[in-house]
Design a protein around this motif. Sequence first.
Motif, PDB file in Angstrom:
ATOM      1  N   ALA A   1       0.822  -1.213   0.000  1.00 37.17           N
ATOM      2  CA  ALA A   1       0.000   0.000   0.000  1.00 37.17           C
ATOM      3  C   ALA A   1       0.855   1.261   0.000  1.00 37.17           C
ATOM      4  O   ALA A   1       1.958   1.298   0.541  1.00 37.17           O
ATOM      5  CB  ALA A   1      -0.908  -0.002   1.221  1.00 37.17           C
ATOM      6  N   MET A   2       0.293   2.309  -0.611  1.00 40.84           N
ATOM      7  CA  MET A   2       0.797   3.669  -0.422  1.00 40.84           C
ATOM      8  C   MET A   2      -0.004   4.318   0.709  1.00 40.84           C
ATOM      9  O   MET A   2      -1.139   3.915   0.981  1.00 40.84           O
ATOM     10  CB  MET A   2       0.587   4.504  -1.678  1.00 40.84           C
ATOM     11  N   LEU A   3       0.568   5.344   1.310  1.00 43.45           N
ATOM     12  CA  LEU A   3      -0.139   6.090   2.345  1.00 43.45           C
ATOM     13  C   LEU A   3      -0.073   7.585   2.056  1.00 43.45           C
ATOM     14  O   LEU A   3       0.907   8.066   1.486  1.00 43.45           O
ATOM     15  CB  LEU A   3       0.470   5.816   3.725  1.00 43.45           C
ATOM     16  N   PRO A   4      -1.086   8.359   2.476  1.00 43.01           N
ATOM     17  CA  PRO A   4      -1.005   9.823   2.400  1.00 43.01           C
ATOM     18  C   PRO A   4      -0.109  10.327   3.532  1.00 43.01           C
ATOM     19  O   PRO A   4      -0.566  10.923   4.514  1.00 43.01           O
ATOM     20  CB  PRO A   4      -2.466  10.252   2.578  1.00 43.01           C
ATOM     21  N   PHE A   5       1.193  10.112   3.374  1.00 40.14           N
ATOM     22  CA  PHE A   5       2.130  10.265   4.499  1.00 40.14           C
ATOM     23  C   PHE A   5       2.277  11.708   4.956  1.00 40.14           C
ATOM     24  O   PHE A   5       2.808  11.965   6.042  1.00 40.14           O
ATOM     25  CB  PHE A   5       3.495   9.664   4.141  1.00 40.14           C
ATOM     26  N   TRP A   6       1.826  12.668   4.142  1.00 37.58           N
ATOM     27  CA  TRP A   6       1.894  14.075   4.557  1.00 37.58           C
ATOM     28  C   TRP A   6       0.887  14.390   5.651  1.00 37.58           C
ATOM     29  O   TRP A   6       0.947  15.454   6.265  1.00 37.58           O
ATOM     30  CB  TRP A   6       1.650  14.979   3.349  1.00 37.58           C
ATOM     31  N   ASP A   7      -0.042  13.477   5.904  1.00 32.98           N
ATOM     32  CA  ASP A   7      -1.127  13.662   6.876  1.00 32.98           C
ATOM     33  C   ASP A   7      -1.153  12.431   7.764  1.00 32.98           C
ATOM     34  O   ASP A   7      -1.722  11.401   7.397  1.00 32.98           O
ATOM     35  CB  ASP A   7      -2.447  13.845   6.123  1.00 32.98           C
ATOM     36  N   VAL A   8      -0.520  12.503   8.936  1.00 27.55           N
ATOM     37  CA  VAL A   8      -0.364  11.299   9.762  1.00 27.55           C
ATOM     38  C   VAL A   8      -1.713  10.705  10.176  1.00 27.55           C
ATOM     39  O   VAL A   8      -1.921   9.496  10.043  1.00 27.55           O
ATOM     40  CB  VAL A   8       0.527  11.585  10.984  1.00 27.55           C
TER      41      VAL A   8
ATOM     42  N   PHE B   1       3.132  -1.763   3.738  1.00 27.92           N
ATOM     43  CA  PHE B   1       3.079  -0.467   3.071  1.00 27.92           C
ATOM     44  C   PHE B   1       4.478   0.061   2.805  1.00 27.92           C
ATOM     45  O   PHE B   1       5.462  -0.380   3.410  1.00 27.92           O
ATOM     46  CB  PHE B   1       2.252   0.543   3.872  1.00 27.92           C
ATOM     47  N   VAL B   2       4.539   1.001   1.855  1.00 26.15           N
ATOM     48  CA  VAL B   2       5.782   1.669   1.503  1.00 26.15           C
ATOM     49  C   VAL B   2       5.779   3.083   2.072  1.00 26.15           C
ATOM     50  O   VAL B   2       4.726   3.693   2.238  1.00 26.15           O
ATOM     51  CB  VAL B   2       5.974   1.729  -0.032  1.00 26.15           C
ATOM     52  N   ILE B   3       6.963   3.567   2.373  1.00 23.47           N
ATOM     53  CA  ILE B   3       7.096   4.947   2.833  1.00 23.47           C
ATOM     54  C   ILE B   3       8.519   5.411   2.530  1.00 23.47           C
ATOM     55  O   ILE B   3       9.452   4.598   2.489  1.00 23.47           O
ATOM     56  CB  ILE B   3       6.772   5.091   4.340  1.00 23.47           C
ATOM     57  N   THR B   4       8.672   6.702   2.282  1.00 25.24           N
ATOM     58  CA  THR B   4       9.989   7.277   2.059  1.00 25.24           C
ATOM     59  C   THR B   4      10.656   7.614   3.385  1.00 25.24           C
ATOM     60  O   THR B   4       9.974   7.948   4.367  1.00 25.24           O
ATOM     61  CB  THR B   4       9.883   8.551   1.201  1.00 25.24           C
ATOM     62  N   ASP B   5      11.997   7.523   3.427  1.00 23.89           N
ATOM     63  CA  ASP B   5      12.698   7.994   4.616  1.00 23.89           C
ATOM     64  C   ASP B   5      13.168   9.440   4.435  1.00 23.89           C
ATOM     65  O   ASP B   5      13.864   9.974   5.290  1.00 23.89           O
ATOM     66  CB  ASP B   5      13.880   7.088   4.948  1.00 23.89           C
ATOM     67  N   ALA B   6      12.758  10.063   3.314  1.00 27.28           N
ATOM     68  CA  ALA B   6      13.162  11.441   3.016  1.00 27.28           C
ATOM     69  C   ALA B   6      12.011  12.408   3.252  1.00 27.28           C
ATOM     70  O   ALA B   6      11.764  13.308   2.446  1.00 27.28           O
ATOM     71  CB  ALA B   6      13.651  11.541   1.575  1.00 27.28           C
ATOM     72  N   THR B   7      11.298  12.250   4.342  1.00 29.49           N
ATOM     73  CA  THR B   7      10.131  13.090   4.614  1.00 29.49           C
ATOM     74  C   THR B   7      10.489  14.569   4.741  1.00 29.49           C
ATOM     75  O   THR B   7       9.671  15.442   4.437  1.00 29.49           O
ATOM     76  CB  THR B   7       9.426  12.622   5.895  1.00 29.49           C
ATOM     77  N   GLU B   8      11.726  14.857   5.154  1.00 30.05           N
ATOM     78  CA  GLU B   8      12.140  16.251   5.273  1.00 30.05           C
ATOM     79  C   GLU B   8      12.142  16.959   3.920  1.00 30.05           C
ATOM     80  O   GLU B   8      12.012  18.186   3.861  1.00 30.05           O
ATOM     81  CB  GLU B   8      13.540  16.349   5.899  1.00 30.05           C
ATOM     82  N   SER B   9      12.296  16.196   2.848  1.00 35.80           N
ATOM     83  CA  SER B   9      12.288  16.789   1.509  1.00 35.80           C
ATOM     84  C   SER B   9      10.963  17.466   1.196  1.00 35.80           C
ATOM     85  O   SER B   9      10.891  18.336   0.320  1.00 35.80           O
ATOM     86  CB  SER B   9      12.563  15.713   0.457  1.00 35.80           C
ATOM     87  N   TRP B  10       9.917  17.081   1.896  1.00 35.04           N
ATOM     88  CA  TRP B  10       8.579  17.623   1.648  1.00 35.04           C
ATOM     89  C   TRP B  10       8.114  18.505   2.801  1.00 35.04           C
ATOM     90  O   TRP B  10       6.918  18.742   2.972  1.00 35.04           O
ATOM     91  CB  TRP B  10       7.596  16.471   1.434  1.00 35.04           C
ATOM     92  N   GLY B  11       9.069  18.978   3.612  1.00 35.40           N
ATOM     93  CA  GLY B  11       8.728  19.866   4.711  1.00 35.40           C
ATOM     94  C   GLY B  11       8.083  19.160   5.882  1.00 35.40           C
ATOM     95  O   GLY B  11       7.422  19.805   6.711  1.00 35.40           O
ATOM     96  N   LEU B  12       8.290  17.848   5.985  1.00 34.95           N
ATOM     97  CA  LEU B  12       7.714  17.057   7.064  1.00 34.95           C
ATOM     98  C   LEU B  12       8.794  16.678   8.073  1.00 34.95           C
ATOM     99  O   LEU B  12       9.980  16.673   7.739  1.00 34.95           O
ATOM    100  CB  LEU B  12       7.076  15.789   6.489  1.00 34.95           C
ATOM    101  N   PRO B  13       8.415  16.357   9.303  1.00 37.52           N
ATOM    102  CA  PRO B  13       9.424  15.982  10.299  1.00 37.52           C
ATOM    103  C   PRO B  13      10.077  14.645   9.944  1.00 37.52           C
ATOM    104  O   PRO B  13       9.501  13.836   9.203  1.00 37.52           O
ATOM    105  CB  PRO B  13       8.616  15.873  11.595  1.00 37.52           C
TER     106      PRO B  13
END
Length: 382
Positions: free
Chosen positions: A155-162, A181-193
Amino acid sequence: MSADLSSLPVIDVDSHWTEPPDLWTSRAPASLRDRTLRVVRNDEGAEQWALDDGTAMGAVCHCSIRPDGSKSQASIAFDTFDEVHPGAIEVAPRLDYMDEHGLTMQIVYPNILGFAGNLVMRIEDEAHRRFCVTAYNDAAAELQAAGKGRLYPQAMLPFWDVPGAVRELARCQDELGLTGFVITDATESWGLPPLCDARWDPLWDAAQERGMPINFHIGAGLITPRTWGAYPPARMFAALSTMSQMGNMACIANLIYSGLLDRFPRLKFVSVESGVGWLPFLLESLDYQFAENGVTDLELLPSEYFRRQIYGSFWFEKDPRDAIAKLGEDNLMFETDFPHATCLYPGVREQIAASMGDLPGRVQRKLPYENAARFYGLKLPS
């Protein structure tokens, strides 16, 4: 005693889906039907994914296998769907391909929105972005159902919205039956913690309680591969492919040293499409630095966290014995990366025999299928 490798089940833990051209347009509500992801032809006549505003989202066919079964050595993506092996897109020919090459099951990853769904962030409108995620998951569930217990998209997730990601995780498991599910470890690239920040804890708590594994696929990480200028295309892709694999080195180091694994000791992670030969070096270095720098505020050594919670996957490596000896036989899994340019094709069973033929029988069962079945909670078809 060694097993008969030719008769063993094989769970391929990294394959990809060339998304069909109507995946999003056929599921879009009226308000998005003319805006969402679609296939168009560019000025050179090549098909590509695009949005209504003209934003190009990428080549349609990240695939190197042709319909006749031959493998291209000249490009990483074909220009049209007609050039692509139908098993990259459709279920029936996919199962035929798996039968031909002795694959029992496949874990399946996305393409066009990034291997971790991270490129969905290029879509500025949040409602549109959320639709693209949920529509993909709906299509993934249909693919899984049609696969009759052999295909398992992640699955993908709307990771910008926990909070939204937690809700979608529950829907994907409870309603759609997806297994991870998949998730990026580069969340900071999108202004996320960063992923160790407490704001992510509701997602990690939900994944831990549900036993949902987390996939860190290469190409969606914190380190962006780069070359010293422009090389010829084949040389460029060869260099970047290996650099992408090593990008997961930073992911694992952060995962261990962030303290996240102390807070969530039952979470399970896999480093996908990154190989395993470099992992013993990484863990030896992490353990050495742990001692030399006087780390006292983590509960375990880095190598102990790895054995408890992290898995690796390999395909081209001919001798995994050093990794097995240093990492343990319970944390490694086999993959093919079908149908990408670097995929193991066609000699899947030959590679299994070459890389695992001299191993003890228990290890010959663990690497091709037992570890993966445990990690993803799969039951082998009869």
